[in-house]
Structure formats: structure tokens, C-alpha cells
Design a protein around this motif. Structure first.
Motif, mmCIF file in Angstrom:
data_model
loop_
_atom_site.group_PDB
_atom_site.id
_atom_site.type_symbol
_atom_site.label_atom_id
_atom_site.label_comp_id
_atom_site.label_asym_id
_atom_site.label_seq_id
_atom_site.Cartn_x
_atom_site.Cartn_y
_atom_site.Cartn_z
ATOM 1 N N PRO A 1 0.744 -1.310 -0.043
ATOM 2 C CA PRO A 1 -0.012 0.170 0.052
ATOM 3 C C PRO A 1 0.974 1.233 0.111
ATOM 4 C CG PRO A 1 -1.065 -1.560 1.398
ATOM 5 C CD PRO A 1 0.524 -2.140 1.044
ATOM 6 N N GLU A 2 1.968 1.293 0.707
ATOM 7 C CA GLU A 2 2.770 2.455 0.641
ATOM 8 C C GLU A 2 3.256 2.813 -0.828
ATOM 9 O OE1 GLU A 2 4.735 -0.760 3.465
ATOM 10 O OE2 GLU A 2 2.856 -0.162 2.608
ATOM 11 N N ASP A 3 3.538 1.962 -1.509
ATOM 12 C CA ASP A 3 3.599 2.224 -2.966
ATOM 13 C C ASP A 3 2.663 2.822 -3.817
ATOM 14 O OD1 ASP A 3 6.272 0.621 -2.853
ATOM 15 O OD2 ASP A 3 4.846 -1.131 -2.995
ATOM 16 N N THR A 4 1.800 3.270 -3.182
ATOM 17 C CA THR A 4 0.524 3.986 -3.838
ATOM 18 C C THR A 4 1.200 5.420 -4.019
ATOM 19 O OG1 THR A 4 -1.349 2.778 -3.124
ATOM 20 C CG2 THR A 4 -1.600 5.073 -3.595
ATOM 21 N N ALA A 5 1.104 5.873 -5.348
ATOM 22 C CA ALA A 5 1.764 7.182 -5.779
ATOM 23 C C ALA A 5 1.664 7.560 -7.380
ATOM 24 C CB ALA A 5 3.140 7.444 -5.363
ATOM 25 N N VAL A 6 1.543 8.659 -7.682
ATOM 26 C CA VAL A 6 1.900 8.803 -9.057
ATOM 27 C C VAL A 6 3.283 8.717 -9.573
ATOM 28 C CG1 VAL A 6 1.831 10.447 -10.884
ATOM 29 C CG2 VAL A 6 -0.151 10.560 -9.117
ATOM 30 N N TYR A 7 3.628 7.806 -10.378
ATOM 31 C CA TYR A 7 4.825 7.478 -10.978
ATOM 32 C C TYR A 7 5.338 8.306 -12.212
ATOM 33 C CZ TYR A 7 5.270 3.852 -7.433
ATOM 34 O OH TYR A 7 5.284 3.064 -6.278
ATOM 35 N N TYR A 8 6.514 8.750 -12.106
ATOM 36 C CA TYR A 8 6.967 9.820 -13.119
ATOM 37 C C TYR A 8 8.261 8.974 -13.776
ATOM 38 C CZ TYR A 8 3.904 13.134 -10.910
ATOM 39 O OH TYR A 8 2.729 13.877 -10.590
ATOM 40 N N CYS A 9 8.400 9.219 -15.152
ATOM 41 C CA CYS A 9 9.498 8.904 -15.837
ATOM 42 C C CYS A 9 10.438 10.320 -15.671
ATOM 43 C CB CYS A 9 9.179 8.528 -17.268
ATOM 44 S SG CYS A 9 10.629 7.945 -18.251
ATOM 45 N N ASN A 10 11.517 9.892 -15.791
ATOM 46 C CA ASN A 10 12.486 11.177 -15.797
ATOM 47 C C ASN A 10 13.813 10.776 -16.581
ATOM 48 O OD1 ASN A 10 15.294 12.244 -14.422
ATOM 49 N ND2 ASN A 10 13.835 13.981 -14.460
ATOM 50 N N PHE A 11 14.157 11.799 -17.538
ATOM 51 C CA PHE A 11 15.335 11.386 -18.303
ATOM 52 C C PHE A 11 16.231 12.609 -18.008
ATOM 53 C CE2 PHE A 11 13.413 8.422 -20.537
ATOM 54 C CZ PHE A 11 14.273 7.992 -21.573
ATOM 55 N N ASN A 12 17.317 12.378 -17.523
ATOM 56 C CA ASN A 12 18.377 13.485 -17.118
ATOM 57 C C ASN A 12 19.282 13.829 -18.342
ATOM 58 O OD1 ASN A 12 21.358 14.116 -15.031
ATOM 59 N ND2 ASN A 12 19.393 15.361 -14.980
ATOM 60 N N LEU A 13 19.430 14.765 -18.957
ATOM 61 C CA LEU A 13 20.195 14.790 -20.295
ATOM 62 C C LEU A 13 21.047 15.995 -20.288
ATOM 63 C CD1 LEU A 13 16.978 14.590 -22.729
ATOM 64 C CD2 LEU A 13 18.568 12.718 -21.658
ATOM 65 N N TRP A 14 22.145 15.660 -20.767
ATOM 66 C CA TRP A 14 23.353 16.803 -21.228
ATOM 67 C C TRP A 14 22.723 17.659 -22.386
ATOM 68 C CZ3 TRP A 14 27.046 17.835 -18.241
ATOM 69 C CH2 TRP A 14 27.710 16.767 -17.363
ATOM 70 N N ARG A 15 22.675 18.931 -22.031
ATOM 71 C CA ARG A 15 22.329 19.961 -23.106
ATOM 72 C C ARG A 15 23.035 21.064 -22.723
ATOM 73 N NH1 ARG A 15 16.197 22.270 -23.944
ATOM 74 N NH2 ARG A 15 16.705 23.514 -26.028
ATOM 75 N N SER A 16 23.541 21.833 -23.740
ATOM 76 C CA SER A 16 24.099 23.011 -23.859
ATOM 77 C C SER A 16 25.247 23.279 -22.492
ATOM 78 C CB SER A 16 23.297 24.335 -23.530
ATOM 79 O OG SER A 16 22.193 24.210 -24.592
ATOM 80 N N GLY A 17 25.974 22.124 -22.399
ATOM 81 C CA GLY A 17 27.037 21.990 -21.371
ATOM 82 C C GLY A 17 26.464 21.724 -19.947
ATOM 83 N N GLY A 18 25.329 21.518 -19.862
ATOM 84 C CA GLY A 18 24.840 21.167 -18.286
ATOM 85 C C GLY A 18 23.829 20.217 -18.290
ATOM 86 N N LEU A 19 23.422 19.701 -17.263
ATOM 87 C CA LEU A 19 22.260 18.474 -16.913
ATOM 88 C C LEU A 19 20.712 19.032 -16.883
ATOM 89 C CD1 LEU A 19 24.360 16.144 -14.734
ATOM 90 C CD2 LEU A 19 23.619 15.751 -16.938
ATOM 91 N N TYR A 20 20.038 18.601 -17.633
ATOM 92 C CA TYR A 20 18.496 19.223 -17.531
ATOM 93 C C TYR A 20 17.651 17.786 -17.344
ATOM 94 C CZ TYR A 20 20.331 23.494 -19.223
ATOM 95 O OH TYR A 20 21.008 24.874 -19.241
ATOM 96 N N ASP A 21 16.519 18.172 -16.508
ATOM 97 C CA ASP A 21 15.661 16.921 -16.332
ATOM 98 C C ASP A 21 14.595 17.359 -17.135
ATOM 99 O OD1 ASP A 21 16.525 17.052 -12.899
ATOM 100 O OD2 ASP A 21 16.692 15.445 -14.196
ATOM 101 N N TYR A 22 14.089 15.906 -17.665
ATOM 102 C CA TYR A 22 12.666 15.932 -18.502
ATOM 103 C C TYR A 22 11.672 15.163 -17.773
ATOM 104 C CZ TYR A 22 15.468 18.819 -21.832
ATOM 105 O OH TYR A 22 16.384 19.747 -22.390
ATOM 106 N N TRP A 23 10.225 15.446 -17.837
ATOM 107 C CA TRP A 23 9.588 14.631 -17.119
ATOM 108 C C TRP A 23 8.290 14.121 -17.851
ATOM 109 C CZ3 TRP A 23 10.571 13.299 -12.008
ATOM 110 C CH2 TRP A 23 11.599 13.849 -11.442
ATOM 111 N N GLY A 24 7.808 13.104 -17.697
ATOM 112 C CA GLY A 24 6.499 12.611 -18.291
ATOM 113 C C GLY A 24 5.259 13.018 -17.370
ATOM 114 N N GLN A 25 4.153 12.779 -17.491
ATOM 115 C CA GLN A 25 2.931 13.480 -17.012
ATOM 116 C C GLN A 25 2.550 12.464 -15.931
ATOM 117 O OE1 GLN A 25 2.776 11.434 -19.724
ATOM 118 N NE2 GLN A 25 1.209 9.934 -18.821
ATOM 119 N N GLY A 26 3.127 11.294 -15.736
ATOM 120 C CA GLY A 26 2.842 10.619 -14.516
ATOM 121 C C GLY A 26 1.789 9.288 -14.882
#
Length: 119
Positions: free
Chosen positions: A87-112
Motif C-alpha cells: 500500500p505504501e507504494d501508492t503514488a503517481v509515478y513519473y519517468c525522468n530523463f536527465n540529459l546533457w544539453r548546452s553543457g549542463g544537465l537538465y531534467d525532463y518529465w512525463g505526465q505521470g
């Protein structure tokens, strides 16, 4: 542009299993890491599983041994296999991509996608 779409959530009894999928597109940047996060009502978003560019994986202690993250590049999919759900696993689950862009790291997210585990 980067697009991430999660699916596979639903209602499951405690002890059951679900497999979440993240369909990705537009990933033209170098990938540092791909992860699954979750957020329960009133709680902060937390990392549950990560797969790094080198192929290694990392899991939150709360899900270790029960969850498995994997990737199928041929199908443009990232999976989170969830077994022995609690039951404690109940949540909205999101996919995340941590990407290199323009010399830095950026996070991209799905809608869940909602996962609800009943007792």
C-alpha cells in the motif's frame, strides 16, 4: 522536442505486480541517467529507480529487491517492473530523463501514471 509518456498504472492488490512503461521520443541529447520517481499525496517526489548511462542501476531502499528498471532502446521504452507491491507504494509515478544539453544537465518529465495498491 523531448516527449515522455508513462503508462501501465492502475489498481492492484497488495502483493501483486505492475509494469510501468515510459515511451520516449525526441531524445537527441546525451543521456546521463533515466529514472522513475513517485509522489504520494502530501509527500515530496522521490527517486525509486535509476539506470545510468553506463548501464548500472540504483534503487531506493524501500523498493530494492521488488522493483526493476530496464530499457529497450529498440522500442524506445523504459520499464519499471514492480513486484510484491505494498500500500505504501501508492503514488503517481513519473519517468525522468536527465540529459546533457548546452553543457549542463537538465531534467525532463512525463505526465505521470497513478499506481494504487489496496490492502
Amino acid at each position: 522536442q523531448v516527449q515522455l509518456v508513462e503508462s501501465g498504472g492502475g489498481l492492484v492488490q497488495a502483493g501483486g505486480s505492475l509494469r510501468l512503461s515510459c515511451a520516449f521520443s525526441g531524445i537527441t541529447f546525451s543521456i546521463n541517467a533515466i529514472g522513475w520517481y513517485r509522489q504520494a499525496p502530501g509527500k515530496q517526489r522521490e527517486s525509486v529507480a535509476t539506470i545510468f548511462s553506463g548501464g548500472s542501476t540504483s534503487y531506493a531502499d524501500s523498493v530494492k529487491g521488488r522493483f526493476t528498471i530496464s530499457r529497450d532502446n529498440a522500442k524506445n521504452l523504459v520499464y519499471l517492473q514492480m513486484n510484491s507491491l505494498k500500500p505504501e507504494d501508492t503514488a503517481v509515478y513519473y519517468c525522468n530523463f536527465n540529459l546533457w544539453r548546452s553543457g549542463g544537465l537538465y531534467d525532463y518529465w512525463g505526465q505521470g501514471t497513478q499506481v494504487t495498491v489496496s490492502s
